[in-house]
Design an enzyme around this catalytic site. Structure first.
Site, PDB file in Angstrom:
ATOM      1  N   ARG A  48      -3.330  -2.450 -19.099  1.00  0.00           N
ATOM      2  CA  ARG A  48      -3.794  -3.830 -18.857  1.00  0.00           C
ATOM      3  C   ARG A  48      -5.041  -4.200 -19.657  1.00  0.00           C
ATOM      4  NH1 ARG A  48      -3.291  -3.454 -12.359  1.00  0.00           N
ATOM      5  NH2 ARG A  48      -1.042  -3.763 -12.154  1.00  0.00           N
ATOM      6  N   CYS A  93      -1.657  -7.253  -8.443  1.00  0.00           N
ATOM      7  CA  CYS A  93      -1.157  -8.302  -7.547  1.00  0.00           C
ATOM      8  C   CYS A  93      -2.265  -9.257  -7.087  1.00  0.00           C
ATOM      9  CB  CYS A  93      -0.472  -7.681  -6.342  1.00  0.00           C
ATOM     10  SG  CYS A  93      -1.289  -6.226  -5.708  1.00  0.00           S
ATOM     11  N   HIS A 112      -0.341 -10.439   0.544  1.00  0.00           N
ATOM     12  CA  HIS A 112      -1.804 -10.375   0.475  1.00  0.00           C
ATOM     13  C   HIS A 112      -2.393 -11.733   0.836  1.00  0.00           C
ATOM     14  CE1 HIS A 112      -1.639  -6.485  -1.289  1.00  0.00           C
ATOM     15  NE2 HIS A 112      -1.932  -6.751  -2.554  1.00  0.00           N
ATOM     16  N   THR A 162      13.909   2.349  -7.659  1.00  0.00           N
ATOM     17  CA  THR A 162      14.091   2.551  -6.198  1.00  0.00           C
ATOM     18  C   THR A 162      12.840   2.181  -5.397  1.00  0.00           C
ATOM     19  OG1 THR A 162      13.414   4.854  -6.503  1.00  0.00           O
ATOM     20  CG2 THR A 162      15.797   4.401  -6.506  1.00  0.00           C
TER      21      THR A 162
HETATM   22  C1  2RA Z   1      -2.731  -2.482  -3.787  1.00  0.00           C
HETATM   23  N1  2RA Z   1      -2.902  -3.794  -5.809  1.00  0.00           N
HETATM   24  O1  2RA Z   1      -2.468  -3.469  -3.104  1.00  0.00           O
HETATM   25  C2  2RA Z   1      -2.504  -2.513  -5.279  1.00  0.00           C
HETATM   26  C3  2RA Z   1      -1.082  -2.201  -5.558  1.00  0.00           C
HETATM   27  N2  2RA Z   1      -0.650  -2.601  -6.826  1.00  0.00           N
HETATM   28  O2  2RA Z   1      -3.135  -1.413  -3.348  1.00  0.00           O
END
Ligand code: 2RA
Length: 344
Positions: free
Chosen positions: A99, A128, A241, A11
């Site tokens: 990781r 990410c 991002h 979710t």
């Molecule tokens: C953030 N990388 O953007 C982390 C989330 N996975 O806070």
């Protein structure tokens, strides 16, 4: 062949993107289970024209599963991933829990697909910011090894979850309506503001998010001597991002050569309209699979330096798509244990 798949954290923002990608990319699913916390159990989510029930995660839920896609935070993964592996599934985990474990491959399919074959049941999806940056930097690193990498990130609210995306909208409307200053209500007000990433700091003043870029990149590139530093910042953007990357090579790397390499790099879309002064913007990266790269230019302070700018959808390529691409890799190489050979 088709596979019995479970999504843990179904979710959440990434969980829902996983569901959409499984459908849109026609991943060979024979059975799909949607798992979440007790709180979310009972909801339904759409898949292939049906509304599937969301169940509370339990040991039973992993019985007969071939593949588990986990995106429910590190503590949930630590609890449930080993149980899913014991039940015979391969777990692709989006949390940071495993990781840096030497037994666990950390994979970006455009960079180190071969690493996936060494899995012992768990494969980790990188952070990410690391995924987006390595997709753009690896093709250049292959031509001329990067000696030093300096990253400044502009991270969307989605990285802090669906709730944070809602909060920034609430804060923005509160400000526009002249209501109580958001700084008195929210510890990290994001609307019309930015703040240094608020993960815990180490003794050198680097936050966990910054150290993820340093440590994960070295593991993915298989190069412990690449020098990396990062400054991670949260910005009032919803889903994508952005990153300003400065690279130092042993020898000069011309912007023209970099442009030529990146224009053919997998998972990269070059976006550079110098005449119109138009380069990647997060709003244009949202919903796309590719990492948009542009503003490639000589570092004027360093003859062996190169500057580039990139934007990528944090929920998609930054998390869910990368995990699905790892799963597709496993299917292609028949690395998913217990695959159900269902003839159609
Ligand atoms: C953030 N990388 O953007 C982390 C989330 N996975 O806070």
């Amino acid at each position: 062949k088709s596979y019995r798949v479970a999504i843990l954290g179904a979710t959440g923002a990434v969980g829902q993107e996983l569901l959409e990608l499984l459908e849109n990319r026609n991943f060979p699913v024979s059975d799909l289970r949607l798992l979440a916390s007790e709180r979310s159990a009972g909801r339904t989510l759409p898949f292939q024209g049906e509304n599937l029930p969301v169940e509370a995660v339990s040991e039973k839920a992993f019985e007969n599963a071939d593949l588990v896609l986990a995106s429910a935070g590190g503590s949930i993964s630590k609890t449930w991933a080993p149980k899913a592996v014991a039940a015979g599934a391969v777990v692709i985990d989006n949390s940071s829990a495993f990781r840096m474990n030497p037994e666990v491959p950390l994979v970006v399919p455009e960079v180190n697909p071969e690493a996936a074959a060494n899995h012992k049941g768990i494969i980790a999806n990188p952070n990410c910011t690391t995924i987006l940056m390595t997709v753009a930097v690896w093709p250049l690193h292959k031509v001329s090894p990067v000696q030093r990498l300096v990253a400044a990130t502009y991270q969307s609210a989605s990285g802090a979850g669906a709730k944070a995306m809602e909060e920034v909208k609430i804060q923005a409307s509160a400000i526009l309506e002249g209501k109580q200053p958001v700084a008195e209500v929210f510890p990290y007000p994001l609307a019309f503001n930015v703040f240094p990433h608020n993960t815990p700091l180490n003794e050198f003043g680097y936050c966990e998010e910054e150290m993820k870029m340093v440590n994960e990149t070295r593991k993915i590139f298989g190069s412990q001597d690449i020098r990396i530093t990062a400054t991670c910042v949260r910005v009032p953007v919803l889903r994508s991002h952005s990153e300003a990357i400065n690279l130092e090579f042993e020898v000069p790397f011309s912007p023209e050569k970099a442009r030529e390499v990146l224009s053919q790099a997998p998972g990269v879309k070059l976006v550079e309209d110098w005449k119109a002064n138009h380069f990647p913007m997060p709003i244009e990266a949202t919903g796309r699979d590719e990492v948009l790269v542009g503003r490639i230019r000589q570092d004027i302070s360093n003859s062996c330096g190169l500057e580039l700018w990139l934007c990528g959808d944090q929920v998609r390529k930054g998390a869910a798509l990368n995990a699905i691409q790892i799963a597709e890799l496993l299917v292609a190489k028949n690395l998913l244990k217990g695959a159900v050979a269902v003839s159609h």
